[in-house]
Design an enzyme around this catalytic site. Structure first.
Site, short mmCIF file in Angstrom:
data_model
loop_
_atom_site.label_atom_id
_atom_site.label_comp_id
_atom_site.label_asym_id
_atom_site.label_seq_id
_atom_site.Cartn_x
_atom_site.Cartn_y
_atom_site.Cartn_z
N HIS A 25 -3.14 7.52 6.93
CA HIS A 25 -2.04 8.28 5.93
C HIS A 25 -2.59 8.95 5.33
O HIS A 25 -2.00 10.54 5.96
CB HIS A 25 -1.61 8.00 4.97
N GLY A 32 0.66 -0.98 -0.41
CA GLY A 32 -0.21 -0.09 0.59
C GLY A 32 1.23 1.25 0.00
O GLY A 32 1.71 1.34 0.58
N CYS A 46 5.74 0.33 7.08
CA CYS A 46 5.18 1.14 5.98
C CYS A 46 6.31 1.26 5.45
O CYS A 46 7.44 1.62 5.98
CB CYS A 46 4.97 1.79 6.86
N LEU A 47 6.30 2.01 3.74
CA LEU A 47 7.43 2.56 3.39
C LEU A 47 8.38 3.73 3.46
O LEU A 47 9.14 4.24 2.86
CB LEU A 47 6.36 2.37 1.84
N GLN A 52 3.02 9.75 1.13
CA GLN A 52 4.30 9.21 1.36
C GLN A 52 4.71 9.96 0.46
O GLN A 52 5.69 9.36 0.02
CB GLN A 52 3.88 7.72 1.29
N HIS A 73 -4.57 1.35 7.40
CA HIS A 73 -3.50 2.00 8.01
C HIS A 73 -3.59 3.10 6.61
O HIS A 73 -2.71 3.89 6.85
CB HIS A 73 -2.36 0.92 7.33
N GLU A 74 -3.37 2.77 5.14
CA GLU A 74 -3.37 4.00 4.01
C GLU A 74 -4.64 5.40 4.65
O GLU A 74 -4.14 6.28 4.37
CB GLU A 74 -4.01 3.32 2.64
NI NI Z 1 2.28 2.94 5.44
#
Ligand code: NI
Length: 180
Positions: free
Chosen positions: A146, A53, A100-101, A58, A142-143
């Site tokens: 963000h 995701g 998380c990226l 991000q 989670h997304e």
């Molecule tokens: Ni994330």
């Protein structure tokens, strides 16, 4: 379009970064051209990482949009969520070790509602509603977090969060040193 995975991956911001803490705004019709460019670049970045995701904040874009792919066995299942809203959430929780990226190599158990109902628009602007459980429920929450400037580490204790942020900062310094 979303089928084009050959786009140049868009760089992913690493925490701490002020844009990761900002609340994103709703996507409107006037954003259509920007979205057509952004979506394939976000999928490219997510697949390249690899991750499951990636939300627009991000990559430094303050729009309420994220891309998700929970593909198994290398069969891609791209999902674009635009202006998502959680309509309902179960009382029972699911614990998942999240990453998380924007916090590479960092993981922590996060507890969230096990089942949710989400309304969103797809890449074509068509309204969709899904009921999700399991990994998809976790990933959607989670997304969506963000889009409100919330990271998975905001759901854990300050002690654990500070440990993760220090470890991340150290790894980033080492990485920067390697490149110098
Ligand atoms: Ni994330």
């Amino acid at each position: 379009m979303t089928e084009n995975y050959e786009a140049a991956p868009i760089p992913i911001l690493i925490a701490p970064h002020p844009l990761l803490k900002a609340r994103a705004r709703k996507v409107i019709a006037a954003d259509a051209d920007a979205m057509r460019v952004l979506i394939p670049r976000m999928f490219a970045a997510m697949y390249h990482a690899p991750g499951i995701g990636l939300a627009a904040p991000q990559v430094g874009v303050g729009l309420r949009m994220a891309v998700i792919d929970l593909a198994t066995n290398d069969i891609r299942a791209p999902l674009v969520i635009v202006n998502p809203e959680i309509m309902a959430a179960s009382a029972d929780l699911r614990v998942h070790e999240e990453g998380c990226l924007s916090l590479p190599h960092q993981f922590a158990d996060v507890s969230r509602p096990a089942r949710i109902k989400v309304r969103f628009e797809d890449a074509q602007g068509v309204r969709q509603e899904i009921e999700a459980d399991g990994l998809l429920a976790t990933c959607l929450q989670h997304e969506i977090d963000h889009l409100d400037g919330i990271l998975f580490v905001d759901h854990i204790s300050a002690l654990k969060r500070n440990m993760i942020m220090r470890k991340l900062a150290k790894e980033q310094r080492i990485k920067a040193g390697d490149k110098a």
